[in-house]
Design a protein around this motif. Structure first.
Motif, mmCIF file in Angstrom:
data_model
loop_
_atom_site.group_PDB
_atom_site.id
_atom_site.type_symbol
_atom_site.label_atom_id
_atom_site.label_comp_id
_atom_site.label_asym_id
_atom_site.label_seq_id
_atom_site.Cartn_x
_atom_site.Cartn_y
_atom_site.Cartn_z
ATOM 1 N N VAL A 183 14.584 11.146 7.862
ATOM 2 C CA VAL A 183 13.575 12.062 7.322
ATOM 3 C C VAL A 183 13.807 12.323 5.840
ATOM 4 O O VAL A 183 14.914 12.654 5.408
ATOM 5 C CB VAL A 183 13.596 13.393 8.094
ATOM 6 N N GLU A 184 12.725 12.180 5.076
ATOM 7 C CA GLU A 184 12.660 12.696 3.713
ATOM 8 C C GLU A 184 11.432 13.582 3.659
ATOM 9 O O GLU A 184 10.304 13.095 3.697
ATOM 10 C CB GLU A 184 12.567 11.580 2.682
ATOM 11 N N ALA A 185 11.657 14.878 3.613
ATOM 12 C CA ALA A 185 10.561 15.851 3.628
ATOM 13 C C ALA A 185 10.646 16.728 2.392
ATOM 14 O O ALA A 185 11.735 17.173 2.012
ATOM 15 C CB ALA A 185 10.631 16.724 4.879
ATOM 16 N N GLY A 186 9.510 16.974 1.745
ATOM 17 C CA GLY A 186 9.494 17.807 0.549
ATOM 18 C C GLY A 186 8.382 18.830 0.607
ATOM 19 O O GLY A 186 7.352 18.603 1.251
ATOM 20 N N TRP A 187 8.590 19.950 -0.063
ATOM 21 C CA TRP A 187 7.529 20.954 -0.149
ATOM 22 C C TRP A 187 7.518 21.548 -1.553
ATOM 23 O O TRP A 187 8.547 21.908 -2.119
ATOM 24 C CB TRP A 187 7.651 22.038 0.920
ATOM 25 N N LYS A 188 6.319 21.580 -2.118
ATOM 26 C CA LYS A 188 6.116 22.056 -3.491
ATOM 27 C C LYS A 188 5.674 23.516 -3.465
ATOM 28 O O LYS A 188 4.692 23.873 -2.806
ATOM 29 C CB LYS A 188 5.050 21.199 -4.186
ATOM 30 N N TRP A 189 6.416 24.344 -4.193
ATOM 31 C CA TRP A 189 6.111 25.772 -4.266
ATOM 32 C C TRP A 189 5.022 26.047 -5.302
ATOM 33 O O TRP A 189 4.768 25.232 -6.187
ATOM 34 C CB TRP A 189 7.365 26.549 -4.647
ATOM 35 N N TYR A 231 1.841 14.398 10.112
ATOM 36 C CA TYR A 231 0.770 15.294 9.686
ATOM 37 C C TYR A 231 0.915 16.660 10.362
ATOM 38 O O TYR A 231 0.721 17.714 9.729
ATOM 39 C CB TYR A 231 -0.594 14.693 9.996
ATOM 40 N N LYS A 232 1.285 16.658 11.641
ATOM 41 C CA LYS A 232 1.499 17.925 12.349
ATOM 42 C C LYS A 232 2.643 18.709 11.714
ATOM 43 O O LYS A 232 2.568 19.940 11.572
ATOM 44 C CB LYS A 232 1.808 17.650 13.824
ATOM 45 N N MET A 233 3.696 18.017 11.319
ATOM 46 C CA MET A 233 4.813 18.692 10.648
ATOM 47 C C MET A 233 4.352 19.383 9.378
ATOM 48 O O MET A 233 4.711 20.542 9.111
ATOM 49 C CB MET A 233 5.904 17.675 10.318
ATOM 50 N N CYS A 234 3.558 18.684 8.583
ATOM 51 C CA CYS A 234 3.044 19.252 7.325
ATOM 52 C C CYS A 234 2.214 20.505 7.591
ATOM 53 O O CYS A 234 2.376 21.529 6.902
ATOM 54 C CB CYS A 234 2.209 18.217 6.585
ATOM 55 N N LEU A 243 3.912 30.504 0.425
ATOM 56 C CA LEU A 243 4.064 30.210 -0.998
ATOM 57 C C LEU A 243 4.160 28.714 -1.287
ATOM 58 O O LEU A 243 4.201 28.306 -2.450
ATOM 59 C CB LEU A 243 5.307 30.906 -1.559
ATOM 60 N N VAL A 244 4.182 27.895 -0.258
ATOM 61 C CA VAL A 244 4.218 26.446 -0.430
ATOM 62 C C VAL A 244 2.800 25.914 -0.567
ATOM 63 O O VAL A 244 1.923 26.243 0.230
ATOM 64 C CB VAL A 244 4.936 25.764 0.759
ATOM 65 N N GLU A 245 2.562 25.073 -1.590
ATOM 66 C CA GLU A 245 1.221 24.555 -1.864
ATOM 67 C C GLU A 245 0.962 23.201 -1.220
ATOM 68 O O GLU A 245 -0.175 22.880 -0.890
ATOM 69 C CB GLU A 245 1.002 24.457 -3.378
ATOM 70 N N GLU A 246 2.002 22.385 -1.067
ATOM 71 C CA GLU A 246 1.821 21.091 -0.419
ATOM 72 C C GLU A 246 3.128 20.619 0.182
ATOM 73 O O GLU A 246 4.215 21.026 -0.244
ATOM 74 C CB GLU A 246 1.262 20.040 -1.378
ATOM 75 N N VAL A 247 3.004 19.777 1.206
ATOM 76 C CA VAL A 247 4.158 19.243 1.914
ATOM 77 C C VAL A 247 4.015 17.732 1.973
ATOM 78 O O VAL A 247 2.902 17.206 2.153
ATOM 79 C CB VAL A 247 4.255 19.812 3.345
ATOM 80 N N ASP A 248 5.118 17.021 1.804
ATOM 81 C CA ASP A 248 5.063 15.563 1.887
ATOM 82 C C ASP A 248 6.223 15.038 2.731
ATOM 83 O O ASP A 248 7.290 15.649 2.811
ATOM 84 C CB ASP A 248 5.100 14.933 0.494
ATOM 85 N N TYR A 249 5.971 13.902 3.367
ATOM 86 C CA TYR A 249 6.993 13.220 4.161
ATOM 87 C C TYR A 249 7.023 11.746 3.796
ATOM 88 O O TYR A 249 5.975 11.152 3.479
ATOM 89 C CB TYR A 249 6.706 13.332 5.657
ATOM 90 N N ALA A 250 8.216 11.167 3.845
ATOM 91 C CA ALA A 250 8.396 9.721 3.829
ATOM 92 C C ALA A 250 9.280 9.393 5.022
ATOM 93 O O ALA A 250 10.418 9.862 5.096
ATOM 94 C CB ALA A 250 9.051 9.264 2.532
ATOM 95 N N LEU A 251 8.734 8.616 5.961
ATOM 96 C CA LEU A 251 9.453 8.317 7.199
ATOM 97 C C LEU A 251 9.538 6.811 7.410
ATOM 98 O O LEU A 251 8.538 6.175 7.749
ATOM 99 C CB LEU A 251 8.749 8.984 8.400
ATOM 100 N N PRO A 252 10.700 6.235 7.232
ATOM 101 C CA PRO A 252 10.885 4.820 7.545
ATOM 102 C C PRO A 252 11.189 4.642 9.027
ATOM 103 O O PRO A 252 11.963 5.405 9.616
ATOM 104 C CB PRO A 252 12.096 4.431 6.691
ATOM 105 N N ASN A 253 10.593 3.635 9.642
ATOM 106 C CA ASN A 253 10.915 3.318 11.024
ATOM 107 C C ASN A 253 12.301 2.702 11.114
ATOM 108 O O ASN A 253 12.637 1.792 10.355
ATOM 109 C CB ASN A 253 9.894 2.328 11.607
ATOM 110 N N THR A 290 1.044 13.234 2.095
ATOM 111 C CA THR A 290 1.095 14.536 1.431
ATOM 112 C C THR A 290 -0.063 15.365 1.949
ATOM 113 O O THR A 290 -1.202 14.902 1.971
ATOM 114 C CB THR A 290 0.987 14.394 -0.100
ATOM 115 N N VAL A 291 0.235 16.588 2.377
ATOM 116 C CA VAL A 291 -0.790 17.484 2.908
ATOM 117 C C VAL A 291 -0.805 18.742 2.050
ATOM 118 O O VAL A 291 0.224 19.402 1.881
ATOM 119 C CB VAL A 291 -0.533 17.829 4.383
ATOM 120 N N SER A 292 -1.957 19.052 1.489
ATOM 121 C CA SER A 292 -2.121 20.203 0.607
ATOM 122 C C SER A 292 -3.011 21.258 1.245
ATOM 123 O O SER A 292 -3.769 20.962 2.168
ATOM 124 C CB SER A 292 -2.735 19.764 -0.739
#
Length: 299
Positions: A183-189, A231-234, A243-253, A290-292
């Motif tokens: 998992v690589e998950a990020g969230w932008k404040w 997408y459900k995680m986001c 306070l988070v404006e967007e969430v992104d994931y990068a998931l390698p199989n 990325t889900v905003s």
């Protein structure tokens, strides 16, 4: 005639460890980080005229990290990153932006004889917490928080079927497969105007929520695809942290392939009979999203 289009410079891989000692209880708390600072501003002549006058030496940046770590809490790392950025922009009039990246390494308190040990810890995996911040003069601070290198796997509860097929397609559909990813998950404040605004934010709580949502959704979702699950995680993180404006994931199989053993005395090891698999290193699928927040939803 050439011109300098963009420049920044700084100190990378500054190793930082801090221990907080509770004198009353004898309990220690430890934090280990790797810090990078990069500065922007009126520094053109250091490149174009061999003029080092504008250069805040990278060693100065390193020493600044240590001094501010002594004078301030370094947890949560989001706030410490903002403290560093604020210092560089305010201390040096010719520096107009400071980029700070903090990697926080994982130390977990040992449990000995059923009790938390006051000063002993262990590294329980390669997972890291990453903070990327940019402080701009008179424009506040932008912060992105991340989880990286969180390796997860479930042995069932994942499918992949109904995908586009053409003459180049060989992949069979499956209604039950192993699903594993790093998992690589990020969230932008939202942009913070000053350090006072950051003081009221529960960054550690948001990190724990994002991590828990990631693991719970991964484990419990009857996954139609990596795309649908991420997408459900986001969605859930956006709902949990206003306070988070967007969430992104990068998931390698991380693929685990069945091994056909029927050649040996008809031994069954495919489909529902598969119990022995061959882990694969590459090639692998790699899925991003990325889900905003929908700005129309605020109207």
């Amino acid at each position: 005639m050439p011109q300098l289009s963009y420049a920044k410079y700084g100190k990378d891989n500054v190793r930082l460890y801090k221990v907080d000692k509770n004198e009353k209880t004898g309990v220690h708390t430890v934090i280990e980080q790797t810090v990078c600072t990069l500065l922007e501003g009126d520094i053109e002549t250091s490149y174009t005229k061999a003029d080092n006058g504008p250069v805040v030496a990278t060693d100065t940046q390193k020493q600044t990290i240590y001094i501010l770590a002594k004078q301030n809490p370094i947890d949560p790392p989001e706030r410490f990153a903002a403290i560093l950025g604020d210092h560089f922009v305010k201390k040096y009039p010719h520096i107009h932006a400071a980029h700070v990246k903090i990697i926080q390494h994982r130390w977990t308190r040992m449990t000995i004889d059923g009790k938390p040990h006051p000063h002993s810890f262990y590294r329980d995996g390669e997972e890291i917490r990453v903070i990327e911040s940019v402080t701009r003069e008179n424009k506040g601070v932008e912060i992105r928080s991340k989880i990286e290198k969180l390796l997860v796997l479930k042995s069932t509860g994942s499918a992949f079927y109904g995908f586009h097929r053409d003459e180049f397609t060989r992949l069979p559909e499956t209604w039950d497969r192993i699903l594993s990813t790093e998992v690589e998950a990020g969230w932008k404040w939202k942009t913070f105007n000053n350090l006072d605004e950051l003081a009221a934010v529960d960054f550690n709580g948001a990190y724990e929520k994002a991590r828990a949502i990631t693991m719970k959704t991964f484990a419990e979702d009857d996954s139609a695809s990596v795309q649908a699950t991420m997408y459900k995680m986001c969605e859930l993180i956006l709902a949990a942290v206003p306070l988070v404006e967007e969430v992104d994931y990068a998931l390698p199989n991380k693929h685990y392939f069945e091994i056909d053993l029927s050649w040996y005395k008809g031994l069954k090891n495919t489909g529902k009979d598969a119990t022995v698999f061959a882990p694969q290193s590459d090639p692998n699928g790699l899925i991003f999203c990325t889900v905003s927040r929908n700005p129309k939803a605020k109207l």
